[in-house]
Design an enzyme around this catalytic site. Structure first.
Site, PDB file in Angstrom:
ATOM      1  N   ILE A 164      27.909  21.775 -12.643  1.00 57.34           N
ATOM      2  CA  ILE A 164      27.442  20.547 -12.649  1.00 57.34           C
ATOM      3  C   ILE A 164      27.838  19.643 -11.528  1.00 57.34           C
ATOM      4  O   ILE A 164      27.293  19.306 -10.598  1.00 57.34           O
ATOM      5  CB  ILE A 164      27.112  19.622 -13.982  1.00 57.34           C
ATOM      6  CG1 ILE A 164      26.674  20.616 -15.195  1.00 57.34           C
ATOM      7  CG2 ILE A 164      26.527  18.312 -13.761  1.00 57.34           C
ATOM      8  CD1 ILE A 164      26.322  19.798 -16.604  1.00 57.34           C
ATOM      9  N   ASP A 183      40.012  17.871 -10.925  1.00 58.64           N
ATOM     10  CA  ASP A 183      39.735  18.760 -11.759  1.00 58.64           C
ATOM     11  C   ASP A 183      40.869  19.686 -12.117  1.00 58.64           C
ATOM     12  O   ASP A 183      41.856  19.826 -10.971  1.00 58.64           O
ATOM     13  CB  ASP A 183      38.676  20.037 -11.160  1.00 58.64           C
ATOM     14  CG  ASP A 183      38.055  20.997 -12.432  1.00 58.64           C
ATOM     15  OD1 ASP A 183      37.048  20.791 -12.435  1.00 58.64           O
ATOM     16  OD2 ASP A 183      39.067  21.697 -12.816  1.00 58.64           O
ATOM     17  N   ARG A 244      29.280  13.816 -21.445  1.00 55.09           N
ATOM     18  CA  ARG A 244      29.481  13.715 -23.041  1.00 55.09           C
ATOM     19  C   ARG A 244      29.781  12.187 -23.127  1.00 55.09           C
ATOM     20  O   ARG A 244      30.615  11.652 -22.417  1.00 55.09           O
ATOM     21  CB  ARG A 244      30.582  14.314 -23.473  1.00 55.09           C
ATOM     22  CG  ARG A 244      30.100  16.024 -23.597  1.00 55.09           C
ATOM     23  CD  ARG A 244      29.179  16.286 -24.750  1.00 55.09           C
ATOM     24  NE  ARG A 244      28.671  17.653 -24.778  1.00 55.09           N
ATOM     25  CZ  ARG A 244      27.708  18.032 -24.285  1.00 55.09           C
ATOM     26  NH1 ARG A 244      26.661  17.060 -23.536  1.00 55.09           N
ATOM     27  NH2 ARG A 244      27.215  19.463 -24.525  1.00 55.09           N
ATOM     28  N   ASP A 268      23.428   8.807 -19.822  1.00 55.28           N
ATOM     29  CA  ASP A 268      22.448   9.453 -20.547  1.00 55.28           C
ATOM     30  C   ASP A 268      23.084  10.172 -21.585  1.00 55.28           C
ATOM     31  O   ASP A 268      22.509  11.087 -22.347  1.00 55.28           O
ATOM     32  CB  ASP A 268      21.932  10.883 -19.481  1.00 55.28           C
ATOM     33  CG  ASP A 268      21.003  11.780 -20.075  1.00 55.28           C
ATOM     34  OD1 ASP A 268      19.991  11.095 -20.424  1.00 55.28           O
ATOM     35  OD2 ASP A 268      21.377  13.055 -20.124  1.00 55.28           O
ATOM     36  N   GLU A 273      24.788   9.492 -31.092  1.00 56.96           N
ATOM     37  CA  GLU A 273      23.644   9.612 -30.785  1.00 56.96           C
ATOM     38  C   GLU A 273      22.824  10.096 -32.082  1.00 56.96           C
ATOM     39  O   GLU A 273      23.281  10.647 -33.094  1.00 56.96           O
ATOM     40  CB  GLU A 273      23.573  10.989 -29.649  1.00 56.96           C
ATOM     41  CG  GLU A 273      23.962  10.442 -28.530  1.00 56.96           C
ATOM     42  CD  GLU A 273      23.814  11.496 -27.248  1.00 56.96           C
ATOM     43  OE1 GLU A 273      23.186  12.543 -27.537  1.00 56.96           O
ATOM     44  OE2 GLU A 273      24.341  11.327 -26.153  1.00 56.96           O
ATOM     45  N   HIS A 291      19.597  11.219 -23.474  1.00 60.29           N
ATOM     46  CA  HIS A 291      20.147  12.416 -23.316  1.00 60.29           C
ATOM     47  C   HIS A 291      19.501  13.552 -22.912  1.00 60.29           C
ATOM     48  O   HIS A 291      19.038  14.727 -23.436  1.00 60.29           O
ATOM     49  CB  HIS A 291      21.044  12.964 -24.613  1.00 60.29           C
ATOM     50  CG  HIS A 291      22.157  13.941 -24.173  1.00 60.29           C
ATOM     51  ND1 HIS A 291      23.412  13.778 -25.194  1.00 60.29           N
ATOM     52  CD2 HIS A 291      22.370  14.663 -23.250  1.00 60.29           C
ATOM     53  CE1 HIS A 291      24.126  14.949 -24.653  1.00 60.29           C
ATOM     54  NE2 HIS A 291      23.585  15.224 -23.797  1.00 60.29           N
ATOM     55  N   GLY A 293      19.244  14.827 -19.790  1.00 55.25           N
ATOM     56  CA  GLY A 293      19.512  15.544 -18.532  1.00 55.25           C
ATOM     57  C   GLY A 293      19.290  16.940 -18.120  1.00 55.25           C
ATOM     58  O   GLY A 293      18.797  17.197 -17.093  1.00 55.25           O
TER      59      GLY A 293
END
Length: 325
Positions: A164, A183, A244, A268, A273, A291, A293
């Site tokens: 992503i 990363d 997340r 999102d 949730e 959410h 996406g």
């Protein structure tokens, strides 16, 4: 094991081809529809399963209900869970493993859809599109113009440079942006491909105009964005999160947005949730989406069919060659 499989996924229930995949393989899907499970949590799902005369051997589910040891103990008939998504942080994987319940997911199917939404949120927030829409509907024109900020030539900071993150970076090239990324696994070949510079998180927080977390929810990323890290950011920075919800400390974010510590956020994904009530609803410098996406037409179909295929394999063989947690 019996051939019944419980469906607990809104996106799956929209795809007839996925149901056909189950039925054609001799499985018997039982649909717990979205309209019938509003507000469902682990306890309510346990109650629903226990109300069934014959407990399904498997479940196909999304990511909107947290399940753990209590669910496993109340449902000894469960043999497998086929996730109709990539993420797994809503499941206590250790509890399922100890109980011998196999869990598999559908990875790397919807990263383009997520990246598309990320960019929709970036542009909407930076250019005040939602506010402009609200103003014009209220009969405002010149007095309702919401002055936005250019997206081009800004610094984009991507936390987590997997599929992503790379898709988000690829879309940034047309905006002539300076793209930086953090990363743990620094793949220099990939970074060069997308003209991205690796930095550590602290530098990213300080330099980025637009901060996009694309990392999984792990102990190391839980509340990665919090009061301390938000304090490092520019007061003009925005955060766009379609990964997340637990990556962000919601209370700290709300406080920062209220006090203009940062300029805005587009979310999102949320710590809890579904999100039916929140202080976020009262803030004008926030855009919220449910959410969605990965829920683009092609991706919904592909993920649903793949999760159905996984269920068929698990039902037949008790294992699958697909990625397991």
């Amino acid at each position: 094991m019996n051939k019944k499989v419980l469906i607990v996924s809104f996106s799956f229930e929209q795809e007839q081809e996925a149901f056909d995949t189950l039925v054609n393989a001799g499985l018997e899907p039982i649909l717990l529809a979205e309209k019938d499970r509003k507000g469902f949590d682990e306890e309510k799902l346990i109650g629903y399963v226990q109300s069934l005369t014959e407990k399904p051997s498997g479940i196909i589910m999304g990511a909107d209900i947290d399940l753990g040891k209590k669910f496993v103990e109340a449902y000894p008939e469960l043999k497998y869970i086929s996730l109709n998504c990539a993420g797994s942080d809503h499941l206590d994987l250790k509890a399922f493993e100890e109980a011998g319940v196999i869990v598999c997911n559908v990875p790397r199917q919807n990263f383009d859809a997520v990246a598309d939404l990320v960019w929709g949120l970036i542009i909407s927030l930076m250019r005040n599109i939602v506010i402009g829409d609200k103003n014009i509907r209220a009969g405002k024109w010149v007095e309702g113009v919401a002055r936005g900020r250019a997206v081009s030539k800004k610094t984009l900071g991507i936390i987590g440079f997997g599929a992503i993150g790379q898709a988000v970076a690829r879309r940034a090239s047309g905006f002539e942006m300076n793209v930086i990324a953090s990363d743990p696994a620094k793949n220099q070949e990939v970074a060069e491909k997308y003209n991205v510079t690796y930095v550590e998180n602290e530098q990213l927080f300080k330099e980025a105009d637009i901060i996009v977390p694309n990392c999984p929810l792990l102990p190391s990323t839980h509340h990665l964005i919090c009061k301390d890290t938000i304090a490092m950011m520019k007061d003009s920075a925005i955060i766009v999160n379609a990964s997340r919800g637990g990556v962000i400390n919601t209370d700290d974010l709300i406080e920062a947005l209220k006090n203009n510590v940062i300029a805005g956020a587009a979310l999102d994904a949320f710590e809890k949730e579904p999100l039916y009530e929140s202080e976020l609803f009262d803030l004008d410098n926030v855009i919220l989406t449910p959410h969605m996406g990965g829920l683009a037409d092609r991706e919904i179909r592909n993920v649903a069919v793949k999760s159905a295929e996984h269920a068929v394999i698990l039902q037949k063989d008790g294992k699958t060659e697909t990625e397991l947690f």
